[in-house]
Design an enzyme around this catalytic site. Structure first.
Site, PDB file in Angstrom:
ATOM      1  N   HIS A  22     -16.656 -80.578  76.840  1.00 21.25           N
ATOM      2  CA  HIS A  22     -15.711 -81.350  76.028  1.00 21.25           C
ATOM      3  C   HIS A  22     -15.785 -82.840  76.317  1.00 21.25           C
ATOM      4  O   HIS A  22     -16.385 -83.281  77.294  1.00 21.25           O
ATOM      5  CB  HIS A  22     -14.287 -80.836  76.256  1.00 21.25           C
ATOM      6  CG  HIS A  22     -13.782 -80.957  77.662  1.00 21.25           C
ATOM      7  ND1 HIS A  22     -13.286 -82.130  78.187  1.00 21.25           N
ATOM      8  CD2 HIS A  22     -13.690 -80.037  78.659  1.00 21.25           C
ATOM      9  CE1 HIS A  22     -12.901 -81.932  79.438  1.00 21.25           C
ATOM     10  NE2 HIS A  22     -13.143 -80.660  79.755  1.00 21.25           N
ATOM     11  N   CYS A  76     -14.946 -77.511  84.031  1.00 18.39           N
ATOM     12  CA  CYS A  76     -15.460 -77.852  82.710  1.00 18.39           C
ATOM     13  C   CYS A  76     -16.533 -78.928  82.808  1.00 18.39           C
ATOM     14  O   CYS A  76     -16.653 -79.630  83.801  1.00 18.39           O
ATOM     15  CB  CYS A  76     -14.328 -78.347  81.811  1.00 18.39           C
ATOM     16  SG  CYS A  76     -13.226 -77.027  81.257  1.00 18.39           S
TER      17      CYS A  76
END
Length: 195
Positions: A155, A171
């Protein structure tokens, strides 16, 4: 001996041209993207973590995403032995995820709900609506193993100055413009390898 800014710039240019690197233009963005990205700090100017077209070092099929956590680089494999290389921030050693999975979902300026394990570690974190203050940034690619959400994402970020570091809870963070570029290229069920 001090090289200076001009010498450093020349050295980087020679390094990049000698290695067969080719700049990749920014993708077109919507008015909302431009407005919200303007509210996020720019981050560091570090050529190592800029977006480049390079010779594919992965040997994977076109359309595959390969994240090299040690190098802090993500490769999107193109046809013809090429790849686009992006700088990323990766999971802190205690929280990193590795494996082979797929992208099951994509979202623009997604809402963020911190996982229970994160709330337990940091009780101050709260769900955040999509926008410039959201930790997921401009785009998110949701990583699934089979039909199970791993809770890990590739992301954008509201902290671009941390690209090149191991700082996340697992992440893979990218500059927002890079997250948009990758989002536009990734097909349904794209293979993801994180190593």
């Amino acid at each position: 001996m001090r090289i200076g800014i001009l010498g450093t710039t020349l050295a980087v240019a020679l390094f990049v041209s000698g290695c067969g690197f080719k700049g990749v233009p920014d993708p077109e963005v919507s008015a909302r993207d431009a407005e919200w990205m303007a509210q996020v700090p720019k981050g560091l100017d570090e050529p190592m973590y800029e977006r480049w077209e390079v010779k594919d070092p992965t040997g994977e099929e076109p359309g595959t995403i390969v994240v090299n956590t040690k190098e802090r680089l993500l490769y999107f494999v193109l046809p013809g032995g090429k790849a686009i290389r992006y700088g990323v921030a990766v999971g802190d050693e205690a929280y990193g995820w590795t494996g082979t999975a797929r992208i099951a979902r994509k979202a623009e300026w997604p809402n963020w709900t911190p996982p229970a394990s994160m709330v337990k570690r940091w009780p101050h974190v709260r769900p955040t609506k999509g926008g410039p203050g959201n930790p997921l940034g401009a785009r998110a690619l949701y990583i699934y193993e089979g039909d199970k959400d791993t809770l890990y994402r590739i992301h954008g970020t509201n902290e671009p100055e941390k690209i090149g570091q191991a700082v996340s809870s697992g992440c893979i963070r990218m500059r927002n413009i890079d997250a948009i570029d990758l989002y536009n290229r990734v097909g349904p069920n794209a293979k993801v390898i994180v190593k």
